[in-house]
Design an enzyme around this catalytic site. Structure first.
Site, mmCIF file in Angstrom:
data_model
loop_
_atom_site.group_PDB
_atom_site.id
_atom_site.type_symbol
_atom_site.label_atom_id
_atom_site.label_comp_id
_atom_site.label_asym_id
_atom_site.label_seq_id
_atom_site.Cartn_x
_atom_site.Cartn_y
_atom_site.Cartn_z
ATOM 1 N N ASP A 184 41.807 40.193 33.374
ATOM 2 C CA ASP A 184 41.727 39.041 34.476
ATOM 3 C C ASP A 184 40.414 38.327 34.388
ATOM 4 O O ASP A 184 39.742 38.332 35.300
ATOM 5 C CB ASP A 184 41.938 39.580 35.857
ATOM 6 C CG ASP A 184 42.202 38.639 36.920
ATOM 7 O OD1 ASP A 184 42.724 37.603 36.561
ATOM 8 O OD2 ASP A 184 41.885 39.126 38.079
ATOM 9 N N MET A 231 42.981 40.808 44.845
ATOM 10 C CA MET A 231 43.261 42.032 44.750
ATOM 11 C C MET A 231 42.635 42.931 45.754
ATOM 12 O O MET A 231 42.805 43.983 46.192
ATOM 13 C CB MET A 231 42.852 42.452 43.386
ATOM 14 C CG MET A 231 43.870 42.026 42.111
ATOM 15 S SD MET A 231 43.344 42.685 40.702
ATOM 16 C CE MET A 231 44.440 41.713 39.564
#
Length: 529
Positions: free
Chosen positions: A140, A21
């Site tokens: 996550d 990310m």
């Protein structure tokens, strides 16, 4: 990366790690003169149509604010959230934590002690309980997002990032791939369904399974097969992989890994209660076989000594060995020309930062050259010691006494070994260490050290050398600050006479001591008239 500081104050110094990310950088806050961590979300995660960019900007700000509401020491503090003008990059500015991710300690050939793994899981559970109350779901959770600090405390990273990058908004997930990391993805995430606190519990079960076994819950040739296994395959019971795992812990992990969210533990508080019997008790000691390698953080410490004060500065410091004045000094090492230039550049850069009172960054610049210089020249080479001394002085100047103290202590020992215990450098470092102790409230030790140094200075250079009068001033002021007024006056009155005689009554130190004596004469601590 931007050449100009982010938001006019945050500078990117060094990339620490890179993930799916975004990247994490060591940064510097020029306004508050402190190191920070800066999470830079990748450009492709943000870019899109103007409508998507506008929606992303709203979501980014909302999620950053929500994440900042998680008030727990296990969540790195969020300092700032910045979205650039083009809506192409976002920057989360956070507390910089000194530690390593949990993934660095997981090895299939060296299983972690049960108490170590349980202590990590319990700390993570505590963090999740605060987050779920906000409510914030991590989405996550994985070993690389769980950081073990050097003091053993556990930090959970990247809250809110997965929520910011939801599939219906960002280009990163426009293919429909679910947010998360496939080795730790709950069945409902794989299906693209609604996430809940139980989603984080499933991921915690995956992490616990990996902590105990040293390997992922499911392994396959492709990530899609692993995701299929999360939905359909039964996990291997831990005791088949590691028989010393208690049965109750195996049951807890299997409960966390149930396919239906509703079938998992009701909340993370229940998970903590089931971990609690396996946590060390206050004052307890590690059981036989529960030790871990030297230098590995101890996450059980907060349970063995809850709310304990931080360790004393210098505690456990090795006692310096006696210096043989006749021993041969190490032969000087020639400084390679390139290294010489790099050292000069580091000094120049550090000095420029000092001019701007950017003390933390000035010290960091020197830190970057000290390690390669020590490897090339030796840890007690004169050039290396000078660099370390300058770094310690900068920390002292910037008020970071806790960091400066052990450095000055170590330098005093090194200078004593290389130049003798009464050498100018050894004396100076011992005096600076004493001043740090005084600032940290260790006044008795500080006074004793300053008097010891003054005794040596008087024997070498008399009572009115620059070094001597500074030491006498410091001793008198420490005594005065401690309320030992008569003792302070006995030190400061003759010092003032000497200063006026040698430097004149208008000298800065003469005036400073005169003001202190005037305060003593006022007898502010005496009975009211």
């Amino acid at each position: 990366m931007p050449e100009q500081p982010i938001a006019g104050r945050y500078e990117l110094v060094e990339e620490l790690n890179s993930g799916g990310m975004g990247d994490v950088w060591r940064g510097y806050d020029a306004v508050l003169d402190r190191p920070v961590a800066v999470k830079v979300v990748r450009r492709q995660a943000v870019a899109g149509s103007p409508q998507l960019a506008e929606e992303f900007a709203k979501r980014f700000k909302r999620e950053a604010r929500i994440t900042a509401r998680i008030q727990h020491p296990g969540v790195p503090q969020v300092f700032d959230a910045v979205l650039d003008d083009a809506y192409e990059r976002l920057f989360l500015v956070m507390e910089l934590v000194d530690g390593l991710p949990l993934s660095a300690y997981i090895r299939p050939d060296h299983p972690l002690p049960v108490s170590w793994a349980v202590a990590v899981a319990a700390q993570v559970a505590t963090v999740l309980s605060y987050a779920h109350e906000v409510p914030v779901i991590h989405r996550d959770l994985k070993p690389s997002n769980i950081l073990v600090a050097r003091d053993g405390t556990v930090k959970v990273l990247d809250f809110g990032i997965a929520a910011i990058l939801r599939t219906d908004v960002t280009k990163l997930t426009a293919t429909g791939s679910p947010i998360g990391t496939y080795q730790y993805m709950a069945p409902e995430q794989v299906r693209g369904g609604r996430t809940s606190p139980q989603t984080d519990l499933y991921a915690l079960g995956c992490v616990l399974h990996e902590l105990f076994s040293g390997r992922h819950l499911f392994n396959a040739d492709s990530k899609y097969l692993v995701m299929y296994q999360h939905v359909n395959a039964a996990p291997t019971p831990l005791r088949l992989l590691r028989p010393d795992v208690p049965a109750a812990l195996e049951e807890l992990v299997l409960h966390l890994l149930l396919k239906s969210p509703e079938a998992r533990p009701v909340d993370v508080q229940e998970v903590y209660e089931r971990l609690r019997p396996f946590l060390p008790t206050p004052g307890g000691r590690p059981a036989p076989g529960e030790s871990w390698p030297q230098g590995v953080p101890d996450p059980t410490g907060i349970f063995r000594q809850p709310y304990a004060p931080r360790a004393r500065v210098g505690a456990g410091r090795p006692v310096p060995t006696t210096v043989d004045p006749h021993a041969a000094l190490p032969a000087p090492v020639a400084v390679p020309e390139l290294l010489r230039e790099e050292i000069a550049e580091a000094y120049a850069h550090s000095d420029a930062l000092l001019d701007e009172e950017r003390f933390a960054q000035a010290a960091e610049v020197l830190s970057e050259i000290i390690e390669p210089a020590a490897r090339a020249l030796g840890t007690e080479n004169r050039k290396v010691l000078e660099l370390r001394t300058q770094r310690a002085a900068i920390r002292l100047l910037g008020g970071d006494y806790r960091a400066a103290l052990p450095e000055f202590d170590a330098l005093a020992d090194a200078y004593a070994r290389t130049g003798g215990p009464s050498s100018t450098q050894a004396r100076a470092c011992r005096a600076q260490a004493a001043r740090c102790r005084g600032e940290l409230g260790q006044v008795t030790d500080a006074l004793a050290a300053l008097r010891d140094v003054l005794h040596v200075v008087r024997a070498v250079g008399g009572d009115v050398s620059d070094e001597a009068v500074e030491l006498r001033r410091d001793i008198g002021m420490l005594l005065l600050a401690q309320g030992q007024v008569p003792e302070a006056q006995l030190v400061l009155a003759p010092l003032h006479d000497d200063l006026c005689l040698v430097y004149g009554p208008l000298d800065d130190m003469s005036e400073e001591v005169a003001e202190a004596l005037a305060l003593i004469e006022l007898d502010l601590d005496g009975p009211a008239a």
